[in-house]
Write an enzyme that holds these catalytic residues in place. Structure first.
Site: not given
Lengths: 430, 311
Positions: A305, A309
């Protein structure tokens, strides 16, 4: 071009073998495995004390291209994958725009062919714009190379819509990857509901919000016959539900992430947004149950996953910062440190959970270490000392939940189709 | 002197710190009775009220406290600041830090804001309320009021009644009461309880009527729900019937029990007008204590440093 990998521990879960051997690779294909091999010309690499695994694959990667190239690109993301020991990644469709039709899948395939350092298998959206309302062009995407379908980041909140999607996917024997979150229970939660939500005064995201969706999607898989893969399971009860479903013969598979395996909510002593992920870090008991699920075969894959960011977004207030941690560059080191070096998993188990198991889930081409096979190979130095630092990543982002940790073992070489994507621990830019 | 540099959560303060703050506040409280209410103690020091969500009462209380200690008090509020233009809290903090202020009081709608400021600047930080997390100076002024009115803190049983889950007041008051040897009991419907009240240190009761006779203090929390969907209780009317303080309920309480409220009150919901205005209500004493307690924490955080010629 020929390459001889000398004296490595060759692991192949399809045969359950783990023994020292030499491997000869010619023109991208494994041509010979044996002892005391030599090649007349070409390169010989001494890999004694290293472990040779069939190339690792990550079922759950966010490459962010198109749309958020400041956070990751197909180039930087596949470089991170190579550094972490992966020969392939499956790219989630929640890009901007969402990957929800054939031409967008083709974009990913073509960009990966131009720029990717490892193989990229696109995952298409289940519904248009991942809005959960209308089927996306699944057949079109499949024809262009989508290997699975997911509205990852969201659950399809309507059970009726989820059922339609599964019915439709069944015609292609395609897998639906389900992000299990009942948002009517989870929102506006940002951490596990319980001790940490109370102590930090943050809205809680209860375990039950995942488990009710796991139960629903298992039941819908039974109803429709569609293969369902449950992404990033985080709770003990979720693993129990999958265990029971598998025992009944339901076509359900699941993955767990390194952060849910090796971190729990106790790590949240302050407001470090690198520890904000969806689903959130759970309790120590949940974490132990996930490991049990790995050991008993309930869990099919370890998937990262990987969620890059931008720093200016991760530096916001905890409740405002986006969910996610990067994971490609730390997964293998974490698995080795916590599970292999401690004797809980063998290298065959690692190959099962990070190579053959995940490939079987999505029906990807099999990767084996035997003559005649394409040379997608991961070489691991299990004794390497790794210090995870913010400036140590090749990913375009550095929002790792594991910064500051000292780990053991990492990939030293990665071969994709016989070409080095990683050599001597350094990414090889083609 | 306090054992901490910032007051971000009650866990920053040990029992000695709390007693020291309350004792100091006692002496400032006397100053507040004088005709000239100003001391030169913090002359030349700069105190910033960084209020990023609307607040009049708390901001005014801090501002008054700073001015009575002769500090230069500056209000930096959301509506008049860069934050509405999208400047991040970190950038706001760095900006204030560059202006060399000594103490920042921060009120923000998200938990952890004081921690973020403390990472980005050199000033002392006081949490003026962060999200649904904590509001430590409110808890301190509440302790001050209880001690003044009832003469002690140790051994008191304090019922905190209402929306515990979304109350930063309860988030600080519960651990504060535990630290000073009192027993906090949180009372309300399960829909208004945090996931783990035991983590804060609270006993839990769902029936106010059952718990009421044991209480030395009934601390009424403000009820405010505007949402129509998934309301945590059916109506204000039913809430008042089950959890509101009124004259008939007061009759079954201990005769010396006091009623507190952090304000602003919803008369007729969590507290009836006759109780709010009765001698057993100490709501205005709490407001009065607020200034003295905030003077005390400012003095103890800043006064320990070189306080210059004015000290």
């Amino acid at each position: 071009m020929a390459l001889l990998l000398k004296n490595g521990r060759v692991v192949d879960p399809s045969k359950g073998t783990d023994e020292v051997a030499d491997i000869v690779i010619r023109d991208g294909v494994i041509v010979e495995i044996g002892h005391d091999l030599t090649i007349p010309k070409g390169e010989t690499l001494d890999v004694s004390e290293k472990v040779i695994l069939p190339g690792l694959v990550d079922l759950h990667t966010h490459l962010r291209e198109p749309g958020r190239e400041d956070e990751e690109t197909i180039f930087s993301g596949t470089a991170a994958a190579a550094r972490g020991g992966f020969t392939a990644v499956c790219a989630m469709p929640n890009t901007d725009p969402v990957c929800d039709n054939g031409s967008k899948v083709r974009f990913v395939v073509e960009r990966a062919a131009e720029e990717g350092l490892v193989r990229v298998y696109p995952i298409g959206a289940v519904t248009k714009g991942q809005a959960g309302e209308q089927l996306a062009e699944i057949g079109d995407m499949r024809a262009e190379g989508a290997v699975a379908f997911s509205d990852d980041g969201h659950s399809i909140s309507s059970a009726g819509m989820a059922r339609v999607a599964m019915d439709y996917l069944k015609a292609f024997d395609a897998v639906m990857v389900s992000h299990c979150e009942d948002t009517s229970l989870s929102r506006p939660g940002v951490v596990n509901e319980g001790v940490v939500s109370t102590r930090l005064g943050l809205p809680g995201w209860p375990a039950a919000a995942e488990e009710v969706m796991v139960a629903r999607d298992i039941r819908l898989s039974e109803l429709t016959g569609c293969r369902v893969h449950l992404a990033h399971l985080s709770t003990a009860r979720s693993v129990d539900l999958v265990r029971e479903a598998k025992a009944r013969g339901v076509r359900v598979t699941c993955e767990v992430t390194p952060h849910h395996l090796f971190l729990d909510e106790d790590a949240l002593v302050s407001y470090d947004t690198n520890l904000k992920m969806n689903p959130p870090l759970r309790t120590a008991a949940d974490r132990h149950a996930l490991v049990e699920g790995l050991l008993d075969g309930t869990v099919d894959a370890i998937a990262t996953d990987h969620a890059p960011h931008a720093p200016h977004e991760k530096e916001l207030e905890f409740e405002l910062a986006p969910f996610g941690t990067t994971g490609l560059e730390t997964a293998l080191s974490l698995v080795n440190t916590h599970l292999v070096a401690t004797g809980r998993l063998s290298w065959n188990d690692v190959a099962r959970l990070m190579s053959s198991g995940p490939r079987a889930v999505f029906g990807l081409p099999r990767v084996r270490i035997e003559p005649g096979q394409v040379a997608d190979i991961t070489v691991v130095d299990p004794e390497a000392r790794v210090e995870v630092a913010a400036d140590s990543f090749v990913s375009a982002s550095r929002n790792s939940a594991f910064i500051g940790q000292r780990l053991l073992g990492r990939a030293s070489e990665v071969l994709v189709g016989g070409y080095f994507a990683l050599k001597g621990g350094k990414v090889v830019d083609r | 002197m306090l054992s901490c540099r910032h007051i971000m959560t009650m866990s920053d303060l040990d029992a000695d710190d709390i007693i020291s703050i309350l004792d100091t506040a006692d002496s400032f409280s006397e100053v507040n009775e004088r005709r000239i209410k100003k001391l030169p103690t913090l002359r030349g020091r700069t105190v910033v009220n960084l209020f990023l969500e609307p607040s009049t009462r708390t901001r005014t209380s801090f501002e008054l406290a700073a001015k009575r200690l002769s500090a230069d008090a500056i209000n930096f509020s959301a509506s008049a600041s860069a934050t509405v233009k999208g400047e991040s809290l970190r950038d706001t903090a760095r900006t204030l830090s560059a202006m060399a202020c000594d103490l920042v009081i921060v009120r923000h709608r998200y938990a952890g804001a004081p921690h973020m400021l403390a990472e980005c600047m050199d000033a002392h930080i006081i949490n003026g309320g962060d999200g649904i997390h904590e509001h430590p100076t409110q808890a301190l002024l509440d302790l001050f009021t209880m001690r003044r009115t009832l003469g002690r803190l140790e051994g008191l049983t304090v019922g905190i009644i209402g929306d515990i889950a979304h109350s930063r007041v309860a988030g600080s008051l519960v651990p504060a009461l535990r630290t000073v040897g009192a027993t906090p009991v949180v009372i309300g419907p399960p829909t208004l309880m945090p996931a783990r009240p035991d983590v804060l240190g609270a006993d839990v009761a769902y029936s106010l009527d059952e718990a009421l006779p044991t209480l030395d203090v009934a601390y009424m929390l403000r009820v405010q729900f505007e949402r129509a969907d998934a309301m945590p209780f059916p109506s204000n009317r039913e809430y008042a019937r089950l959890y509101g303080m009124n004259a008939s309920r007061m009759a079954s309480a201990k005769p010396e029990m006091i009623v507190m409220h952090p304000g602003p009150m919803n008369r007729g919901v969590e507290i009836s007008a006759d109780v709010a205005d009765s001698p057993r209500s100490v709501v205005l004493d709490q407001v009065n204590a607020g200034v003295a307690v905030r003077m005390a924490v400012m003095y103890l955080l800043l006064g320990g440093e070189d306080s210059g010629a004015a000290a």
